[in-house]
Design an enzyme around this catalytic site. Structure first.
Site, PDB file in Angstrom:
ATOM      1  N   ASP A 268       0.822  -1.220   0.000  1.00 49.45           N
ATOM      2  CA  ASP A 268       0.000   0.000   0.000  1.00 49.45           C
ATOM      3  C   ASP A 268       0.851   1.263   0.000  1.00 49.45           C
ATOM      4  O   ASP A 268       0.370   2.347  -0.312  1.00 49.45           O
ATOM      5  CB  ASP A 268      -0.964   0.012   1.196  1.00 49.45           C
TER       6      ASP A 268
ATOM      7  N   GLY B 147       9.039 -11.720  -1.115  1.00 46.84           N
ATOM      8  CA  GLY B 147       9.968 -11.038  -0.218  1.00 46.84           C
ATOM      9  C   GLY B 147      10.976 -11.982   0.402  1.00 46.84           C
ATOM     10  O   GLY B 147      12.130 -11.620   0.650  1.00 46.84           O
TER      11      GLY B 147
ATOM     12  N   PRO C 279       0.913 -17.256   2.518  1.00 49.69           N
ATOM     13  CA  PRO C 279       2.308 -16.933   2.165  1.00 49.69           C
ATOM     14  C   PRO C 279       3.003 -16.070   3.218  1.00 49.69           C
ATOM     15  O   PRO C 279       4.238 -16.033   3.271  1.00 49.69           O
ATOM     16  CB  PRO C 279       2.195 -16.162   0.839  1.00 49.69           C
TER      17      PRO C 279
ATOM     18  N   GLU D 289       7.032  -6.467  -2.794  1.00 52.49           N
ATOM     19  CA  GLU D 289       5.626  -6.836  -2.518  1.00 52.49           C
ATOM     20  C   GLU D 289       5.257  -7.966  -3.481  1.00 52.49           C
ATOM     21  O   GLU D 289       5.500  -7.863  -4.684  1.00 52.49           O
ATOM     22  CB  GLU D 289       4.737  -5.596  -2.727  1.00 52.49           C
TER      23      GLU D 289
ATOM     24  N   ASP E 174      -1.381 -10.718   8.293  1.00 52.90           N
ATOM     25  CA  ASP E 174      -1.404 -11.695   9.386  1.00 52.90           C
ATOM     26  C   ASP E 174      -0.672 -12.974   8.967  1.00 52.90           C
ATOM     27  O   ASP E 174      -0.558 -13.280   7.770  1.00 52.90           O
ATOM     28  CB  ASP E 174      -2.865 -12.044   9.734  1.00 52.90           C
TER      29      ASP E 174
ATOM     30  N   ASP F  93       6.529  -5.347   6.789  1.00 59.27           N
ATOM     31  CA  ASP F  93       5.160  -4.820   6.864  1.00 59.27           C
ATOM     32  C   ASP F  93       4.223  -5.890   6.306  1.00 59.27           C
ATOM     33  O   ASP F  93       3.705  -5.763   5.194  1.00 59.27           O
ATOM     34  CB  ASP F  93       5.084  -3.520   6.049  1.00 59.27           C
TER      35      ASP F  93
HETATM   36  N1  SPM Z   1       0.682  -1.530   5.443  1.00 60.28           N
HETATM   37  C1  SPM Z   1      -0.355  -2.100   6.222  1.00 60.28           C
HETATM   38  C2  SPM Z   1      -0.126  -3.545   6.438  1.00 60.28           C
HETATM   39  C3  SPM Z   1      -0.816  -4.005   7.674  1.00 60.28           C
HETATM   40  N2  SPM Z   1      -0.150  -5.059   8.314  1.00 60.28           N
HETATM   41  C4  SPM Z   1      -0.788  -5.560   9.498  1.00 60.28           C
HETATM   42  C5  SPM Z   1      -2.131  -6.064   9.146  1.00 60.28           C
HETATM   43  C6  SPM Z   1      -2.801  -6.738  10.277  1.00 60.28           C
HETATM   44  C7  SPM Z   1      -4.182  -7.072   9.892  1.00 60.28           C
HETATM   45  N3  SPM Z   1      -4.797  -7.934  10.823  1.00 60.28           N
HETATM   46  C8  SPM Z   1      -5.436  -7.329  11.899  1.00 60.28           C
HETATM   47  C9  SPM Z   1      -6.186  -8.346  12.675  1.00 60.28           C
HETATM   48  C10 SPM Z   1      -7.124  -7.695  13.648  1.00 60.28           C
HETATM   49  N4  SPM Z   1      -8.283  -7.234  12.963  1.00 60.28           N
END
Ligand code: SPM
Length: 271
Positions: A87, A138, A162, A106, A158, A155
């Site tokens: 992003d 990556g 991958p 990415e 979850d 970055d």
């Molecule tokens: N550049 C933004 C990337 C975000 N990385 C972390 C994403 C975590 C998403 N999961 C959150 C779970 C709780 N809702």
């Protein structure tokens, strides 16, 4: 007209409902379902496979903390790698420093393309001449680099699919090799309340590679279930070396110090 709601599964037993203003893009890429929507309360946001990655209302908290804590700890960061983060939010923050170059790797080119189109507040920095965008894996990218970076920032989404490999000891070992002497890595490491096994695994993996491993945290309301954690790892981590805070809306010197003050339950996880 019927209200539109997006439902996000937080854990096996918790779902959170978000009222949608509209959907801007919906696309099945080679890797995942990508949705860019506008939430009524949180503004535009990026959703990957049904999980909200970032929203305009509070993305600055997450991206500032992932970028400025390591870059202000390193004495003179010049070359930076961001793994994931298609992003562009983390790159935007890195560009506030006096760096020579930032590589972004990415896996999903469609994420970059759609964020350029619909989330320019985040992706705008990707056109900066100091930025090189690499579309690819990556993990493989890092495996091939040696003593190339002052800071590596992970970055990730979850730890499913991958992204699992981005929380593994082997990956941290490859990052260690990709760092120049004195280099630092930082990574988002999920919720210290709901991802405790993961944080234990990350701690163990990082400590096998790096001499100095520390965790810090921030509240990112988009992640719904409380505090969000980050790891900082290196060979001999100092406090704040520099102080780039210009243009920051969350990060400042006090936040940098305070973010490392962990509640007792979080400290216990790291024992
Ligand atoms: N550049 C933004 C990337 C975000 N990385 C972390 C994403 C975590 C998403 N999961 C959150 C779970 C709780 N809702």
């Amino acid at each position: 007209m019927m209200d539109l709601w997006f439902s996000e599964r937080e854990t096996e037993n918790i779902k959170v409902q978000w009222k949608l203003a509209r959907t801007l893009a919906s696309h099945q890429s080679q890797y995942q379902k990508i949705d860019i929507v506008e939430f009524v309360e949180f503004g535009r946001g990026l959703i990957l496979d049904g999980v909200i990655q970032t929203t305009l209302s509070d993305e600055f908290i997450y991206h500032e903390m992932l970028a400025h804590v390591p870059l202000n700890t390193h004495p003179n960061p010049k070359t930076v790698l961001v793994v994931g983060g298609g992003d562009g939010g983390t790159v935007r923050e890195v560009l506030k420093h006096n760096i020579d170059s930032v590589d972004l790797v990415e896996i999903d080119g469609d994420v970059v393309r759609l964020c350029r189109e619909f989330l320019p507040e985040l992706a705008g920095g990707l056109d900066d001449p100091r930025v090189r965008v690499h579309i690819g894996d990556g993990i493989e990218y890092v495996r091939k680099r040696e003593a190339a970076y002052d800071c590596v920032l992970v970055d990730s989404s979850d730890p499913v699919g991958p992204a699992v490999g981005l929380f593994a000891r082997e990956f941290y070992s490859d990052i260690f090799r990709a760092l120049k002497p004195g280099g630092l890595m930082a990574a988002q490491t999920e919720s210290p309340l709901f991802n405790q096994d993961l944080i234990r695994q990350v701690t163990k993996g990082l400590r096998q590679i790096f001499q100095d491993v520390r965790f810090y945290w921030a509240n990112v309301p988009t992640y719904s279930i409380g505090p969000w954690s980050f790891a900082l790892a290196g060979q001999n981590i100092k406090g704040v070396n520099m102080s780039v805070t210009s243009g920051c809306r969350y990060y400042n010197d006090a936040i940098h110090q305070g973010a490392f003050m962990l509640p007792a339950y979080f400290q216990d996880l790291l024992k």
